[in-house]
Design an enzyme around this catalytic site. Sequence first.
Site, short mmCIF file in Angstrom:
data_model
loop_
_atom_site.label_atom_id
_atom_site.label_comp_id
_atom_site.label_asym_id
_atom_site.label_seq_id
_atom_site.Cartn_x
_atom_site.Cartn_y
_atom_site.Cartn_z
N ASP A 154 23.37 40.13 0.96
CA ASP A 154 24.74 40.51 0.63
C ASP A 154 25.70 39.78 1.57
OD1 ASP A 154 27.25 41.83 0.30
OD2 ASP A 154 26.22 43.63 -0.41
N GLY A 179 29.99 37.46 -8.89
CA GLY A 179 30.32 38.42 -7.84
C GLY A 179 30.87 37.81 -6.57
N HIS A 183 22.20 30.00 -16.41
CA HIS A 183 23.57 30.52 -16.35
C HIS A 183 24.48 29.81 -17.36
CE1 HIS A 183 22.98 31.86 -11.87
NE2 HIS A 183 22.63 32.82 -12.71
N ASN A 218 20.84 42.97 -22.91
CA ASN A 218 20.30 42.13 -21.84
C ASN A 218 19.09 42.87 -21.27
OD1 ASN A 218 19.68 40.58 -19.61
ND2 ASN A 218 21.76 40.51 -18.81
N LYS A 239 20.40 46.42 -20.09
CA LYS A 239 21.82 46.73 -20.14
C LYS A 239 22.31 46.52 -21.58
CE LYS A 239 22.94 43.72 -16.95
NZ LYS A 239 23.75 42.91 -16.01
N ARG A 297 20.47 38.35 -24.93
CA ARG A 297 20.35 37.30 -23.91
C ARG A 297 18.87 36.96 -23.76
NH1 ARG A 297 19.49 37.63 -17.93
NH2 ARG A 297 20.07 35.59 -17.09
N LEU A 347 28.62 31.96 -8.61
CA LEU A 347 28.06 32.41 -7.33
C LEU A 347 27.86 33.91 -7.34
CD1 LEU A 347 30.25 30.29 -4.86
CD2 LEU A 347 28.10 29.67 -5.99
N GLY A 348 26.63 34.33 -7.52
CA GLY A 348 26.23 35.73 -7.42
C GLY A 348 24.99 35.79 -6.57
N GLU A 389 29.82 37.29 -19.67
CA GLU A 389 28.71 36.78 -20.45
C GLU A 389 28.47 37.62 -21.70
OE1 GLU A 389 25.37 35.04 -17.77
OE2 GLU A 389 26.43 36.49 -16.51
N GLY A 422 31.73 34.42 -6.20
CA GLY A 422 32.78 33.48 -6.55
C GLY A 422 34.12 34.14 -6.81
N GLU A 423 34.09 35.35 -7.40
CA GLU A 423 35.33 36.04 -7.73
C GLU A 423 35.89 36.86 -6.57
OE1 GLU A 423 34.78 38.36 -11.31
OE2 GLU A 423 33.52 36.79 -12.18
N ARG A 453 16.67 33.48 -2.98
CA ARG A 453 15.98 32.24 -3.34
C ARG A 453 16.39 31.10 -2.43
NH1 ARG A 453 17.80 32.51 -9.53
NH2 ARG A 453 17.58 34.77 -9.75
#
Length: 408
Positions: A292, A340, A190, A8, A15, A101, A219-220, A394, A342-343, A251
């Site tokens: 955050d 991040g 996504h 990625n 990464k 990716r 949701l991140g 992913e 969402g979980e 954003r």
Amino acid sequence: MTPVLVINSGSSSFKYQLLDMDTERTLASGLVERIGEPVGAARHTVYATPTDGPSPAFLDATRTRELPIPDHTAGFQVMLDAFAADGPSLTETPPVAVGHRVVHGGARFFEPTLITPLVEINIDELSVLAPLHNPANLAGIVAARTAFPAVPHVAVFDTAFHQTLEPPAYTYAIDVDVAASHRIRRYGFHGTSHKFVSEAAAAFLGRPLAELKQIVFHLGNGASVTAIDGGRSVDTSMGFTPLEGLVMGTRSGDIDPAVLFQLARRAGMTIDDLDELLNKRSGLLGLAGSNDLRDIRAGIERGDVRARLAFDVYVHRLRSYAGAYLAQLGGADVISFTAGVGENAPLVRAAALATLGFAGVEVDPERNAAPERGIRIISTDASAVTVLVVPTDEELEIARQTLSVARS
């Protein structure tokens, strides 16, 4: 062992993750960053082989380094040196394929694609649609093909999953000739995550994917929601770029386009100024001074009015899309939260669905608040809609798609 390497690549970092696709376990992962700066940094982690359970189970070794990394080619050599020094050995068990990716595939790429010189040219041409992402993705591809010339390389596109959108869902109501000339339409992003989560949800529930109507909230710091009918994306919140849709970390999400005219005419803002405002200085950061949600929650507890408003605006947009997609699907069988926020944010999940009782959605407060990991149900037993938390992966999805192309 069937190792697949997933890359990625960003403009100044990349990464990577090495997976054994026989077991779908992570063998190693790493990050090479600050590429092009006087001093770069690299981190390489090797995972021990667990006896059971999902990968990775626990760390075997992590090594960090600081050194000059002038470009992506040098960065890949740093990665190869890390594998040679700390393992797993890519000499003894080289990857059978490398998956990449790629953010934007436009309308040209609707499935994972074997990378050829012509595909590279197409990815480069699509940079006009994703100038911050596709050039960086391509730099990683070029460097990786130099490092691994003898194995197939596969591009997995963020936009591909949304190529099933019908014209009413992807068409903007502007002059059709202008739109066609400049390839302006909703593409969605996504997609790799939405595909993985919707399939994981069906498998977890033991129900055929083709029979399920699903809404997936990714949701991140970047955030999107997708309506999925029978495994096909039928509507999604991100559009021509990843700027449209939900309120995100930095954003704005949806905004009246005339706001930009006003800021240009009255505030003297340039196109670049407006781009920076909406992409980097808006969302939660613009509203509350932090992108955050943990900071937002702490601010609410202190009585911070800006933090309260930021959270309420964020949730208002989530509810708006949830209602819209329930209408588009004609109801839902499953609603899933991933990434991040969402979980890990029970407060967000509960608030987003609090008004959906009319649609048969009932969240169980104890299940929702439980500190469990992994895929799990957070709705009540009586809920007509099953609400899940589904950790996204992913890299695993890219590896699966890469292997399928490499074997075909």
